[in-house]
Enzyme design. Structure first.
Site, PDB file in Angstrom:
ATOM      1  N   ASP A 349       0.885  -1.151   0.000  1.00 56.76           N
ATOM      2  CA  ASP A 349       0.000   0.000   0.000  1.00 56.76           C
ATOM      3  C   ASP A 349       0.932   1.213   0.000  1.00 56.76           C
ATOM      4  OD1 ASP A 349      -2.158   1.827   0.838  1.00 56.76           O
ATOM      5  OD2 ASP A 349      -1.132   1.736   2.768  1.00 56.76           O
ATOM      6  N   LYS A 350       0.475   2.341  -0.466  1.00 59.83           N
ATOM      7  CA  LYS A 350       1.389   3.491  -0.496  1.00 59.83           C
ATOM      8  C   LYS A 350       1.368   4.273   0.809  1.00 59.83           C
ATOM      9  CE  LYS A 350       0.329   7.420  -2.489  1.00 59.83           C
ATOM     10  NZ  LYS A 350       0.477   8.449  -1.458  1.00 59.83           N
ATOM     11  N   THR A 494      -2.619   1.783  -4.569  1.00 57.20           N
ATOM     12  CA  THR A 494      -2.963   2.952  -3.765  1.00 57.20           C
ATOM     13  C   THR A 494      -4.301   3.548  -4.174  1.00 57.20           C
ATOM     14  OG1 THR A 494      -2.281   5.166  -3.101  1.00 57.20           O
ATOM     15  CG2 THR A 494      -1.599   4.453  -5.289  1.00 57.20           C
ATOM     16  N   GLY A 495      -4.958   4.121  -3.212  1.00 56.97           N
ATOM     17  CA  GLY A 495      -6.205   4.820  -3.482  1.00 56.97           C
ATOM     18  C   GLY A 495      -5.929   6.244  -3.933  1.00 56.97           C
ATOM     19  N   LYS A 522      -8.394  -3.566  -4.491  1.00 54.35           N
ATOM     20  CA  LYS A 522      -7.103  -4.028  -3.966  1.00 54.35           C
ATOM     21  C   LYS A 522      -7.160  -5.543  -3.792  1.00 54.35           C
ATOM     22  CE  LYS A 522      -5.344   0.057  -1.519  1.00 54.35           C
ATOM     23  NZ  LYS A 522      -4.467   0.529  -0.459  1.00 54.35           N
ATOM     24  N   ASP A 541      -1.560  -0.660   5.901  1.00 50.66           N
ATOM     25  CA  ASP A 541      -1.752  -0.055   7.212  1.00 50.66           C
ATOM     26  C   ASP A 541      -3.200   0.355   7.472  1.00 50.66           C
ATOM     27  OD1 ASP A 541      -1.832   2.014   5.320  1.00 50.66           O
ATOM     28  OD2 ASP A 541      -1.370   3.475   6.877  1.00 50.66           O
ATOM     29  N   ASP A 545      -7.070  -1.417   3.456  1.00 48.05           N
ATOM     30  CA  ASP A 545      -6.199  -2.519   3.057  1.00 48.05           C
ATOM     31  C   ASP A 545      -6.678  -3.861   3.602  1.00 48.05           C
ATOM     32  OD1 ASP A 545      -4.358  -0.786   1.775  1.00 48.05           O
ATOM     33  OD2 ASP A 545      -3.556  -0.249   3.744  1.00 48.05           O
TER      34      ASP A 545
HETATM   35  P1  ADP Z   1      -3.583   4.347   0.157  1.00 48.91           P
HETATM   36  O1  ADP Z   1      -4.229   3.238  -0.567  1.00 48.91           O
HETATM   37  O2  ADP Z   1      -2.425   4.929  -0.614  1.00 48.91           O
HETATM   38  O3  ADP Z   1      -3.206   4.018   1.561  1.00 48.91           O
HETATM   39  P2  ADP Z   1      -6.129   5.379   0.870  1.00 48.91           P
HETATM   40  O4  ADP Z   1      -6.855   4.298   0.176  1.00 48.91           O
HETATM   41  O5  ADP Z   1      -6.073   5.356   2.332  1.00 48.91           O
HETATM   42  O6  ADP Z   1      -4.647   5.527   0.279  1.00 48.91           O
HETATM   43  O7  ADP Z   1      -6.780   6.716   0.403  1.00 48.91           O
HETATM   44  C1  ADP Z   1      -7.106   6.872  -0.951  1.00 48.91           C
HETATM   45  C2  ADP Z   1      -7.596   8.245  -1.202  1.00 48.91           C
HETATM   46  O8  ADP Z   1      -8.901   8.407  -0.653  1.00 48.91           O
HETATM   47  C3  ADP Z   1      -6.749   9.308  -0.579  1.00 48.91           C
HETATM   48  O9  ADP Z   1      -5.662   9.669  -1.392  1.00 48.91           O
HETATM   49  C4  ADP Z   1      -7.773  10.448  -0.454  1.00 48.91           C
HETATM   50  O10 ADP Z   1      -7.898  11.108  -1.679  1.00 48.91           O
HETATM   51  C5  ADP Z   1      -9.057   9.713  -0.158  1.00 48.91           C
HETATM   52  N1  ADP Z   1      -9.339   9.660   1.267  1.00 48.91           N
HETATM   53  C6  ADP Z   1      -9.317   8.592   2.084  1.00 48.91           C
HETATM   54  N2  ADP Z   1      -9.619   8.919   3.341  1.00 48.91           N
HETATM   55  C7  ADP Z   1      -9.818  10.254   3.350  1.00 48.91           C
HETATM   56  C8  ADP Z   1     -10.127  11.220   4.354  1.00 48.91           C
HETATM   57  N3  ADP Z   1     -10.298  10.892   5.637  1.00 48.91           N
HETATM   58  N4  ADP Z   1     -10.245  12.488   3.975  1.00 48.91           N
HETATM   59  C9  ADP Z   1     -10.066  12.831   2.705  1.00 48.91           C
HETATM   60  N5  ADP Z   1      -9.767  11.986   1.725  1.00 48.91           N
HETATM   61  C10 ADP Z   1      -9.633  10.723   2.027  1.00 48.91           C
HETATM   62 MG    MG Z   2      -2.672   3.248   3.588  1.00 45.99          MG
END
Ligand code: ADP
Ligand code: MG
Length: 651
Positions: A349-350, A494-495, A522, A541, A545
């Site tokens: 995950d990023k 990554t999201g 994912k 994390d 995920d």
């Molecule tokens: P990753 O997969 O890299 O860990 P996440 O899946 O946690 O990232 O988040 C993906 C995207 O969703 C973030 O880059 C953001 O744009 C949005 N996002 C997630 N949670 C929030 C939040 N609490 N507030 C604002 N945006 C959010």
């Molecule tokens: Mg994450």
């Protein structure tokens, strides 16, 4: 945590009991050896007197009934549980030897083998004693963890400071930690700055710098500063208690390798009994000598005894789990851990995994007329105050800096991997990812700032955007390089948006990435990789995920992440250090190898020893006596114990 000392006492009692029986047995063996015609013949002396047979018989009876008692008791228990095992073998062997010799003393034609009986019990007791000592040694590491907690804490109250039992600590209490003291509970520093030694919990030997707002973990050791700590978690909820529970559960778990060992032990027992009986019958037919046939049978049974097998895997497990716990690897699923050697692809995950997940707000853009930055921050921070995401912390921190007062939010909703939503002042507010806007056909201007950007919607109006930046963890690059050297492919899921994903991927030299993916996507990607015969580990994390962590062959959670991720994962990296993945794979391999080696040492010698014990080379003058058989068997136990102790973790 509480019943552990009792278990320890119990083991200690058993150990002392074995030791006592062993000494008595060894002492009583001396006169038996002196009186034995065989030994006298070997030494070329002769010492006989009237009734010497009866004296040998009496002493042997004490040895058989008192010193051999643990085996006779074990025999009864194994039969009661309908699980005939090595106790049955030992008990049958010594009972046959004793009963036959007794019959000879009282008139049956033949030779007694009291000395064989005595030395056999000596060696068996010694073997069990060594086994228990090793197991206790391995669980000591765990007890050391328990001992980490001090008994009292200095509570700061209205009337000054007083010492209380740590069981009386409550959440919210403020306690004083003096220099050099152990931290009594988990908490947040209210006052003070200095270094804390967390090595017993994380394996990180360098003291860690801590200041107001940082968390301290119960069991770590304070350096030279004094802290005021606000108690967060105590007792069973504390981090240390959880670790201990996990380690215990892992030690009690049976991995596939352990099941293999159990099956092998059962198989050996069957072999021992059938080869023993077959040997007896064969010699009766060939030689017609009852005492010889019984001796051969007893030797075969003793030598086949899967004693070392009972120890081979559990010892490695005990040593491996406590070593890992002390080095910041929490193993929740042993089979997954032992499978680490099979990994061909790791998916990361990023945010929070490859990057630190500590965002700072870098840029705020207004996209709707008549609103200002303050309003935008106010509604987003109010909404974010209910979220656990690292982005949320960055936005609420920024609002605090701007002295913005937060307002009430109703119907807060987390859209996993896309953002959050809620009602403020009757309006539907959303803070979301660019991916969310695309999926909902909402047109938006791309910002040219690199990093993560979230967009703020009020009903259907796009009010503006907040850009944030995060740092790549400094160990990420090294970890990826090492994994590549191990021929493991590294992917990122990554999201976050395409630009940020691409930048991180290029910087780290990943094999590929997918951006703007939702939690179930994912999970889907993991499935696809598995379909292509990849053995996939997932590292993450976040809440988003969890599905992928569950789907993967090995789920690895980052310690600083959410509880959901840790609960779903097979292994938790306490230090949140990507380099620990390499440690984990190597240690998983080392543990697995140790188990295989031990299986070999515990069973392999039987291939040669059983036929010799049965008397195949009798005509060539090669024969193993029962005591030598027992010694061989115990030797393999010792080898297995020493081999397990040699297990090491490389960092
Ligand atoms: P990753 O997969 O890299 O860990 P996440 O899946 O946690 O990232 O988040 C993906 C995207 O969703 C973030 O880059 C953001 O744009 C949005 N996002 C997630 N949670 C929030 C939040 N609490 N507030 C604002 N945006 C959010
Ligand atoms: Mg994450």
């Amino acid at each position: 945590m509480n019943n552990h000392p009792h278990k320890h006492d119990h083991h200690k009692m058993m150990l002392d009991d074995f030791k006592k029986r062993l000494w008595i047995s060894l002492t009583l063996t001396v006169p038996i050896l002196i009186l034995s015609p065989t030994i006298q013949g070997l030494l070329g002396v002769s010492l006989t007197f009237r009734y010497d047979n009866y004296i040998s018989f009496l002493i042997s009876s004490v040895i058989f009934f008192y010193c051999g008692y643990p085996f006779l008791k074990g025999f009864k228990e194994e039969l009661k549980e309908r699980k005939p095992g090595m106790m049955v073998l030992i008990a049958v062997a010594i009972t046959v030897a004793y009963a036959y010799s007794t019959a000879v003393v009282f008139g049956l034609e033949g030779m007694t083998f009291f000395w064989e009986l005595a030395t056999l019990i000596d060696v068996m007791l010694a073997g069990h004693w060594i086994e228990m000592r090793s197991i206790m040694g391995a669980s000591k590491a765990l007890e050391k963890l328990v001992e980490l907690l001090p008994n009292t804490a200095h509570l700061k109250g209205d009337k000054g400071i007083r010492d209380i039992e740590i069981s009386e600590l409550k959440k919210g209490d403020i306690i004083l930690i003096k220099p050099g003291e152990k931290i009594p509970s988990d908490g947040v520093i209210v006052e003070g700055e200095g270094h804390v030694d967390e090595s017993m919990l994380t394996g990180e030997s360098k003291p860690v710098k801590k200041k107001a707002g940082d968390t301290l973990v119960g069991g770590s050791i304070n350096g030279n500063a004094a802290f005021d700590l606000r108690v967060e978690r105590t007792g069973e909820d504390s981090y240390l208690a959880k670790v201990i529970k996990l380690v215990k559960e892992a030690q009690e778990q049976k991995s596939r390798t352990q099941n293999l060992a159990d099956k092998a032990a059962f198989g050996l027992t069957l072999i021992g009994i059938s080869v023993g009986v077959f040997t007896f019958a064969s010699w009766m037919i060939l030689k017609g000598d009852l005492s010889f046939a019984i001796e051969r049978m007893a030797t075969v049974m003793v030598i086949t005894c899967p004693h070392a097998l009972g120890l081979a895997i559990p010892l490695v497990v005990a040593i491996s789990t406590s070593l890992s716990a002390k080095n910041g690897l929490l193993i929740r699923n042993r089979t997954a851990f032992e499978n680490a050697r099979k990994i061909t692809t790791i998916v990361f995950d990023k945010t929070g995994t490859l990057t630190e997940g500590k965002f700072g707000v870098s840029f705020v853009q207004i996209l709707y007329k008549n609103i200002d930055e303050k309003y935008l921050m106010k509604i987003s921070a109010s909404l974010e105050s209910s979220s656990e995401h690292p982005i949320a912390k960055a936005i609420t921190d920024r609002a605090k800096e701007m002295n913005i007062e937060l307002i009430e939010v109703k119907d807060f909703k987390n859209m996993r991997g896309e953002g959050i939503a809620g009602i403020i002042d009757g309006k539907n507010i959303r803070v979301v990812s660019p991916g969310y806007l695309e999926r909902n056909n909402i047109i938006f201007p791309k910002t040219n700032s690199v990093g993560t950007t979230v967009y703020i919607l009020e009903d259907s109006k796009l009010l503006g955007s907040i850009s944030l930046n995060d740092k790549i963890r400094k160990q990420s690059k090294n970890a990826i390089d090492t994994l590549h050297k191990m021929n493991i492919k590294c992917w990122m899921l990554t999201g976050d948006n395409e630009e940020t994903a691409k930048e991180v991927s290029n910087e780290l030299g990943l094999d590929g990435y997918f951006s703007q993916v939702l939690p179930h996507q994912k999970q889907q990607k993991i499935k696809e990789l598995q379909k292509n015969n990849e053995f996939v580990a997932m590292t993450g994390d976040g809440v988003n995920d969890a599905p992928a962590l569950a789907e993967s062959d090995i789920g690895i959670a980052i310690g600083s992440g959410t509880d959901v991720a840790a609960e779903t994962a097979d292994i938790v990296l306490v230090n949140s250090d990507p380099d620990d993945i390499v440690t984990l794979i190597e240690f998983g391999k080392a543990t697995h190898n140790k188990m295989l080696q031990n299986l070999f040492w515990a069973t392999g010698y039987n291939v040669i020893a059983i036929p010799l014990a049965a008397g195949i080379l009798y005509n060539q003058g090669i024969l193993i006596s029962p005591a030598v058989g027992a010694a061989l068997m115990s030797l393999s136990t010792v080898i297995v114990a020493i081999n397990a102790k040699l297990l090491q973790i490389k960092k």
